[in-house]
Design a protein around this motif. Structure first.
Motif, mmCIF file in Angstrom:
data_model
loop_
_atom_site.group_PDB
_atom_site.id
_atom_site.type_symbol
_atom_site.label_atom_id
_atom_site.label_comp_id
_atom_site.label_asym_id
_atom_site.label_seq_id
_atom_site.Cartn_x
_atom_site.Cartn_y
_atom_site.Cartn_z
ATOM 1 N N ALA A 12 0.866 -1.176 0.000
ATOM 2 C CA ALA A 12 0.000 0.000 0.000
ATOM 3 C C ALA A 12 0.909 1.234 0.000
ATOM 4 O O ALA A 12 1.552 1.542 1.008
ATOM 5 C CB ALA A 12 -0.904 -0.005 1.224
ATOM 6 N N LEU A 13 0.987 1.888 -1.132
ATOM 7 C CA LEU A 13 1.962 2.973 -1.298
ATOM 8 C C LEU A 13 1.566 4.193 -0.476
ATOM 9 O O LEU A 13 0.480 4.744 -0.640
ATOM 10 C CB LEU A 13 2.058 3.346 -2.780
ATOM 11 C CG LEU A 13 3.197 4.274 -3.182
ATOM 12 C CD1 LEU A 13 4.535 3.610 -2.912
ATOM 13 C CD2 LEU A 13 3.089 4.645 -4.659
ATOM 14 N N PRO A 14 2.450 4.619 0.441
ATOM 15 C CA PRO A 14 2.136 5.822 1.228
ATOM 16 C C PRO A 14 2.231 7.074 0.365
ATOM 17 O O PRO A 14 2.822 7.064 -0.724
ATOM 18 C CB PRO A 14 3.219 5.815 2.315
ATOM 19 C CG PRO A 14 4.365 5.070 1.702
ATOM 20 C CD PRO A 14 3.754 4.035 0.806
ATOM 21 N N ALA A 15 1.658 8.145 0.843
ATOM 22 C CA ALA A 15 1.731 9.415 0.121
ATOM 23 C C ALA A 15 3.186 9.871 0.020
ATOM 24 O O ALA A 15 3.984 9.654 0.930
ATOM 25 C CB ALA A 15 0.893 10.467 0.840
ATOM 26 N N ALA A 16 3.515 10.480 -1.092
ATOM 27 C CA ALA A 16 4.883 10.954 -1.309
ATOM 28 C C ALA A 16 5.228 12.043 -0.291
ATOM 29 O O ALA A 16 4.417 12.923 0.003
ATOM 30 C CB ALA A 16 5.037 11.485 -2.721
ATOM 31 N N SER A 17 6.440 11.951 0.245
ATOM 32 C CA SER A 17 6.862 12.930 1.248
ATOM 33 C C SER A 17 7.583 14.118 0.631
ATOM 34 O O SER A 17 7.843 15.108 1.312
ATOM 35 C CB SER A 17 7.780 12.253 2.277
ATOM 36 O OG SER A 17 8.939 11.730 1.632
ATOM 37 N N ARG A 18 7.909 14.014 -0.662
ATOM 38 C CA ARG A 18 8.646 15.090 -1.349
ATOM 39 C C ARG A 18 8.495 14.915 -2.848
ATOM 40 O O ARG A 18 7.999 13.890 -3.324
ATOM 41 C CB ARG A 18 10.131 15.050 -0.969
ATOM 42 C CG ARG A 18 10.794 13.706 -1.270
ATOM 43 C CD ARG A 18 12.282 13.768 -1.053
ATOM 44 N NE ARG A 18 12.956 12.492 -1.185
ATOM 45 C CZ ARG A 18 13.211 11.854 -2.326
ATOM 46 N NH1 ARG A 18 12.801 12.379 -3.467
ATOM 47 N NH2 ARG A 18 13.843 10.703 -2.327
ATOM 48 N N ALA A 19 8.945 15.904 -3.595
ATOM 49 C CA ALA A 19 8.944 15.801 -5.057
ATOM 50 C C ALA A 19 10.054 14.849 -5.497
ATOM 51 O O ALA A 19 11.065 14.699 -4.791
ATOM 52 C CB ALA A 19 9.167 17.177 -5.668
ATOM 53 N N PRO A 20 9.891 14.170 -6.649
ATOM 54 C CA PRO A 20 10.931 13.248 -7.112
ATOM 55 C C PRO A 20 12.265 13.956 -7.345
ATOM 56 O O PRO A 20 12.311 15.111 -7.783
ATOM 57 C CB PRO A 20 10.364 12.713 -8.431
ATOM 58 C CG PRO A 20 8.893 12.924 -8.339
ATOM 59 C CD PRO A 20 8.719 14.173 -7.530
ATOM 60 N N ASP A 21 13.346 13.261 -7.030
ATOM 61 C CA ASP A 21 14.706 13.761 -7.214
ATOM 62 C C ASP A 21 15.306 13.012 -8.402
ATOM 63 O O ASP A 21 15.732 11.863 -8.276
ATOM 64 C CB ASP A 21 15.511 13.503 -5.940
ATOM 65 C CG ASP A 21 16.933 14.040 -6.007
ATOM 66 O OD1 ASP A 21 17.451 14.239 -7.126
ATOM 67 O OD2 ASP A 21 17.536 14.248 -4.936
ATOM 68 N N LEU A 22 15.343 13.657 -9.568
ATOM 69 C CA LEU A 22 15.796 12.987 -10.785
ATOM 70 C C LEU A 22 17.273 12.615 -10.722
ATOM 71 O O LEU A 22 17.671 11.562 -11.243
ATOM 72 C CB LEU A 22 15.528 13.876 -12.004
ATOM 73 C CG LEU A 22 14.065 14.086 -12.381
ATOM 74 C CD1 LEU A 22 13.953 15.000 -13.597
ATOM 75 C CD2 LEU A 22 13.380 12.757 -12.659
ATOM 76 N N GLY A 60 5.108 2.463 -20.111
ATOM 77 C CA GLY A 60 4.641 3.835 -20.270
ATOM 78 C C GLY A 60 3.298 4.126 -19.623
ATOM 79 O O GLY A 60 2.990 5.277 -19.329
ATOM 80 N N ARG A 61 2.479 3.099 -19.408
ATOM 81 C CA ARG A 61 1.172 3.305 -18.787
ATOM 82 C C ARG A 61 1.160 2.930 -17.307
ATOM 83 O O ARG A 61 0.111 2.983 -16.667
ATOM 84 C CB ARG A 61 0.116 2.477 -19.519
ATOM 85 C CG ARG A 61 -0.157 2.965 -20.941
ATOM 86 C CD ARG A 61 -1.178 2.098 -21.635
ATOM 87 N NE ARG A 61 -1.432 2.582 -22.982
ATOM 88 C CZ ARG A 61 -2.056 1.889 -23.929
ATOM 89 N NH1 ARG A 61 -2.510 0.672 -23.650
ATOM 90 N NH2 ARG A 61 -2.237 2.396 -25.142
ATOM 91 N N TRP A 62 2.308 2.561 -16.767
ATOM 92 C CA TRP A 62 2.344 2.165 -15.360
ATOM 93 C C TRP A 62 2.176 3.380 -14.456
ATOM 94 O O TRP A 62 2.674 4.472 -14.743
ATOM 95 C CB TRP A 62 3.684 1.508 -15.038
ATOM 96 C CG TRP A 62 3.836 0.100 -15.516
ATOM 97 C CD1 TRP A 62 3.186 -0.494 -16.550
ATOM 98 C CD2 TRP A 62 4.724 -0.873 -14.972
ATOM 99 N NE1 TRP A 62 3.612 -1.797 -16.691
ATOM 100 C CE2 TRP A 62 4.557 -2.052 -15.726
ATOM 101 C CE3 TRP A 62 5.637 -0.870 -13.933
ATOM 102 C CZ2 TRP A 62 5.273 -3.215 -15.470
ATOM 103 C CZ3 TRP A 62 6.368 -2.017 -13.670
ATOM 104 C CH2 TRP A 62 6.180 -3.183 -14.430
ATOM 105 N N SER A 63 1.518 3.149 -13.340
ATOM 106 C CA SER A 63 1.469 4.163 -12.286
ATOM 107 C C SER A 63 2.701 4.021 -11.399
ATOM 108 O O SER A 63 3.435 3.026 -11.479
ATOM 109 C CB SER A 63 0.205 3.974 -11.436
ATOM 110 O OG SER A 63 0.293 2.770 -10.685
ATOM 111 N N GLU A 64 2.902 4.998 -10.543
ATOM 112 C CA GLU A 64 4.008 4.923 -9.588
ATOM 113 C C GLU A 64 3.845 3.712 -8.672
ATOM 114 O O GLU A 64 4.818 3.010 -8.363
ATOM 115 C CB GLU A 64 4.056 6.210 -8.776
ATOM 116 C CG GLU A 64 5.263 6.338 -7.876
ATOM 117 C CD GLU A 64 5.265 7.646 -7.114
ATOM 118 O OE1 GLU A 64 6.177 8.465 -7.332
ATOM 119 O OE2 GLU A 64 4.338 7.862 -6.297
#
Length: 308
Positions: free
Chosen positions: A30-40, A94-98
């Protein structure tokens, strides 16, 4: 009497099937909410640490970022083919979710709820941090789409039954999160994290049992190549005790060994990836690897003499 025997047999069969179905059920995170923006930048570093291009780049072409898959991976259970993980919406991810990606990488569970075979080293990626896997996904989304569907794995029965992988995971998969050792330096902990999660070094450098699970007592002690040809070296102090930390870090960058040899076979593309890491991360991996206690592994076969 016969009727009771038949009923008992049917009940036992039903209970057995129910237990099998329960043991083999895929378990998603169960994926928790993101704590920050992605770091590329972090995602790119982990892409290189994980050697994603080594397996997923299209074979026999120079661009390591064309992740159309297709590389054959031999094993005692048959031949696996690395999938397309490019941004192609039909043939890739390409259609996958996080959430799809995090569960694939950390749990070995596909977007449709099935098991991935453990030729995909999610048993190591399970120790990664969720935010790091999210960063990796964000970085992959910046890479080009590559069309082309990869062929199915070539596995005989019963190894081709994905549901059976649930039992394998129950036996051999340890999803314990990485915990830093407060008695060690931050650099050592960074190295331990990279080696044991994204780097998945133990997946090749450890012996496996008859079911393909890693033999814990032989972790990092080397052995026959899982692909059936060649030998994977011992990287505990039993194998690299004469190397310095600088020697190990240099090897991870260049593939050159202190005695004058060079990396060969499957390690060569791995070095191409590790060479892209920061010098600090290679030094961290070297510090951790040099701290591994000596483990006596299997003896490699004697080298054949030239002309012999």
């Amino acid at each position: 009497m016969l009727r009771r025997t038949i009923i008992a047999a049917l009940l036992a069969t039903g209970l057995g099937l129910a237990l099998y179905w329960w043991l083999t059920a895929p378990v998603a995170l169960a994926l928790p909410a993101a704590s920050r923006a992605p770091d590329l930048a972090n995602g790119q570093e982990l892409f290189n640490a994980g050697g994603c291009a080594s397996c997923h780049a299209v074979p026999n072409q120079p661009d390591r970022l064309r992740l159309g898959g297709g590389l054959p991976i031999g094993s005692p259970f048959g031949t696996f083919y690395a999938p397309n993980i490019s941004q192609d919406p039909t043939d890739g991810i390409g259609r996958w979710s996080e959430a799809d990606f995090v569960n694939a990488v950390m749990k070995g569970v596909s977007p449709d709820g099935g098991h991935y075979f453990p030729a995909f080293p999610y048993t190591s990626y399970a120790h990664a941090k969720v935010d790091d896997v999210r960063d990796l996904f964000a970085y992959l989304k910046t890479l080009p789409a590559v069309s082309g569907r990869v062929r199915d794995h070539d596995l005989p029965f019963p190894f081709n039954i994905r549901r059976n992988v649930g039992v394998w995971k129950w036996l051999f998969m340890d999803g314990t999160p990485f915990v830093a050792d407060a008695a060690r330096s931050p650099q050592w902990n960074r190295g331990a994290y990279l080696v044991n999660s994204f780097g998945h070094c133990a997946e090749c450098h450890s012996q496996r049992n008859l079911l393909g699970g890693l033999i814990t007592s032989q972790r990092f002690a080397g052995g026959p190549s899982p692909e059936g040809e060649g030998w994977v070296p011992n990287i505990t102090q039993k194998g690299i005790g004469d190397w310095s930390e600088n020697d190990v870090a240099d090897f991870l960058e260049t593939g050159d060994m202190p005695e004058g040899d060079s990396a060969s076979g499957a390690m060569r593309p791995v070095i191409k990836n590790l060479a892209q890491l920061t010098a600090e991360d290679r030094a961290a991996m070297a510090e951790y690897l040099k701290s591994l206690p000596p483990v006596e592994g299997p003896k490699p076969p004697p080298k054949r003499k030239e002309g012999g």
